[in-house]
Design a protein around this motif. Structure first.
Motif, mmCIF file in Angstrom:
data_model
loop_
_atom_site.group_PDB
_atom_site.id
_atom_site.type_symbol
_atom_site.label_atom_id
_atom_site.label_comp_id
_atom_site.label_asym_id
_atom_site.label_seq_id
_atom_site.Cartn_x
_atom_site.Cartn_y
_atom_site.Cartn_z
ATOM 1 N N CYS A 8 0.813 -1.134 -0.176
ATOM 2 C CA CYS A 8 -0.088 -0.087 0.074
ATOM 3 C C CYS A 8 0.896 1.131 -0.049
ATOM 4 N N SER A 9 1.972 1.258 -0.312
ATOM 5 C CA SER A 9 2.851 2.208 -0.089
ATOM 6 C C SER A 9 2.684 2.985 -1.455
ATOM 7 N N GLY A 10 2.732 4.447 -1.369
ATOM 8 C CA GLY A 10 2.294 5.175 -2.338
ATOM 9 C C GLY A 10 3.487 5.796 -3.351
ATOM 10 N N PRO A 15 10.466 1.045 2.976
ATOM 11 C CA PRO A 15 11.270 0.061 3.506
ATOM 12 C C PRO A 15 10.331 -1.081 3.824
ATOM 13 N N GLN A 16 10.552 -2.216 3.346
ATOM 14 C CA GLN A 16 9.812 -3.270 3.775
ATOM 15 C C GLN A 16 8.224 -3.028 3.521
ATOM 16 N N ASN A 37 5.450 -2.636 -7.283
ATOM 17 C CA ASN A 37 6.598 -2.986 -7.143
ATOM 18 C C ASN A 37 6.630 -3.950 -5.720
ATOM 19 N N GLY A 38 7.019 -4.949 -5.674
ATOM 20 C CA GLY A 38 7.219 -5.750 -4.502
ATOM 21 C C GLY A 38 6.052 -6.722 -4.151
ATOM 22 N N VAL A 245 -12.368 4.867 10.459
ATOM 23 C CA VAL A 245 -11.570 5.154 9.457
ATOM 24 C C VAL A 245 -10.159 4.645 9.875
ATOM 25 N N ALA A 246 -9.551 4.146 8.769
ATOM 26 C CA ALA A 246 -8.135 3.433 9.173
ATOM 27 C C ALA A 246 -7.066 3.619 8.139
ATOM 28 N N LEU A 247 -5.738 3.497 8.463
ATOM 29 C CA LEU A 247 -4.831 3.252 7.499
ATOM 30 C C LEU A 247 -4.617 1.712 7.187
ATOM 31 N N VAL A 248 -4.414 1.470 5.981
ATOM 32 C CA VAL A 248 -4.311 -0.318 5.799
ATOM 33 C C VAL A 248 -2.718 -0.351 5.894
ATOM 34 N N SER A 249 -2.511 -1.572 5.992
ATOM 35 C CA SER A 249 -1.193 -1.853 6.320
ATOM 36 C C SER A 249 -0.870 -3.366 5.415
ATOM 37 N N ARG A 250 0.354 -3.640 5.043
ATOM 38 C CA ARG A 250 0.626 -4.572 4.279
ATOM 39 C C ARG A 250 0.440 -5.994 5.105
ATOM 40 N N GLY A 251 -0.377 -6.668 4.409
ATOM 41 C CA GLY A 251 -0.774 -8.100 5.124
ATOM 42 C C GLY A 251 -2.033 -8.197 5.796
#
Length: 256
Positions: A8-10, A15-16, A37-38, A245-251
């Motif tokens: 979810c990086s824009g 990093p990771q 990417n990734g 409302v929330a920020l999503v994160s990898r996984g």
């Protein structure tokens, strides 16, 4: 429906932190939404990529589609795939230039590009505004405001609605796509400022305002750039939207 975040990086990976990539699942059908990417590595940690039933791309910037090339290597050269990718071609729903753009990314040089045709393992479907069925999902597509051919999506299944903005600035089509959605997955690449370039991305404030106008049930924030403070983006959205409302994160996974 269930949403899984591969990355979810824009704009670039961090990093990771892979770039944009998601899985949308229902009734045993798995639809990939973006493959930046990734994200192929993240996908392989969860399941065999050959189990994907389809792929959707909002636009062709690398942070949303760069790992398509790696997937192509896998589909073309895996010595013992669980299914024959040339018999079971993967449906790909993407902007109309995708077949040539992806071939150019895959080919090692200009000479080989002339003979590169990825339709041996993919079944390309050009995106256009409108509604179509993909597996168990009804997908409505609309053009959004970004510096290339770009789209947002509204998915419905079994009475539930999920909207994904893709990359976009404020535009009228977003309000239609997000109207009364149970969950809105929206990009907010930066904080609100008059010096931000127009026609590129949403701020946290603008995304919260969209969620309020559209009366969505839940707001999930994605695509925060590595150089942007995610807590500041979240605070802006919370100031302009009173719902969950929330920020999503990898996984992370979300039942929709």
């Amino acid at each position: 429906m269930r949403l899984t975040v591969l990355g979810c990086s824009g704009s670039t990976p961090g990093p990771q932190a892979p770039s944009s990539g998601y899985l949308l699942e229902a009734d045993g059908f798995t639809l990939g939404v973006e493959l930046g990417n990734g994200t192929l590595a993240e996908l392989q940690a969860l399941r065999d990529p050959f189990t994907l039933d389809g792929l959707v791309f909002s636009h062709l910037h690398p942070d949303h589609c760069a790992d398509f090339t790696a997937l192509t290597v896998l589909r073309r050269w895996h010595p013992s795939p669980p299914v024959d990718p040339r018999v079971h071609r993967l449906p790909v729903y993407a902007p109309k230039e995708a077949p040539t753009r992806f071939a150019a990314a895959y080919a090692p040089d200009e000479a080989e590009l002339a003979g590169t045709d990825l339709t041996d393992v993919y079944d390309f479907h050009p995106l256009a505004p409108g509604t179509q069925t993909i597996g168990p999902f009804t997908m409505t597509t609309a053009e959004v405001d970004h510096p290339c051919d770009a789209y947002g999506f509204r998915f419905t299944h079994n009475g539930r609605t999920f909207t994904y903005t893709g990359d976009t600035a404020v535009c009228d089509t977003l309000d239609d796509l997000a109207h009364a959605a149970d969950t809105l997955l929206g990009e907010a690449s930066w904080t609100h400022s008059p010096v931000r370039p127009p026609g590129v991305h949403l701020s946290g404030r603008e995304l919260g305002e969209l969620a309020t106008r559209a009366s969505v049930g839940r707001l999930l924030i994605t695509h925060v750039a590595p150089w942007t403070d995610p807590a500041a983006v979240l605070a802006e959205a919370q100031e302009t939207y009173e719902g969950e409302v929330a920020l999503v994160s990898r996984g992370a996974t979300y039942d929709l």
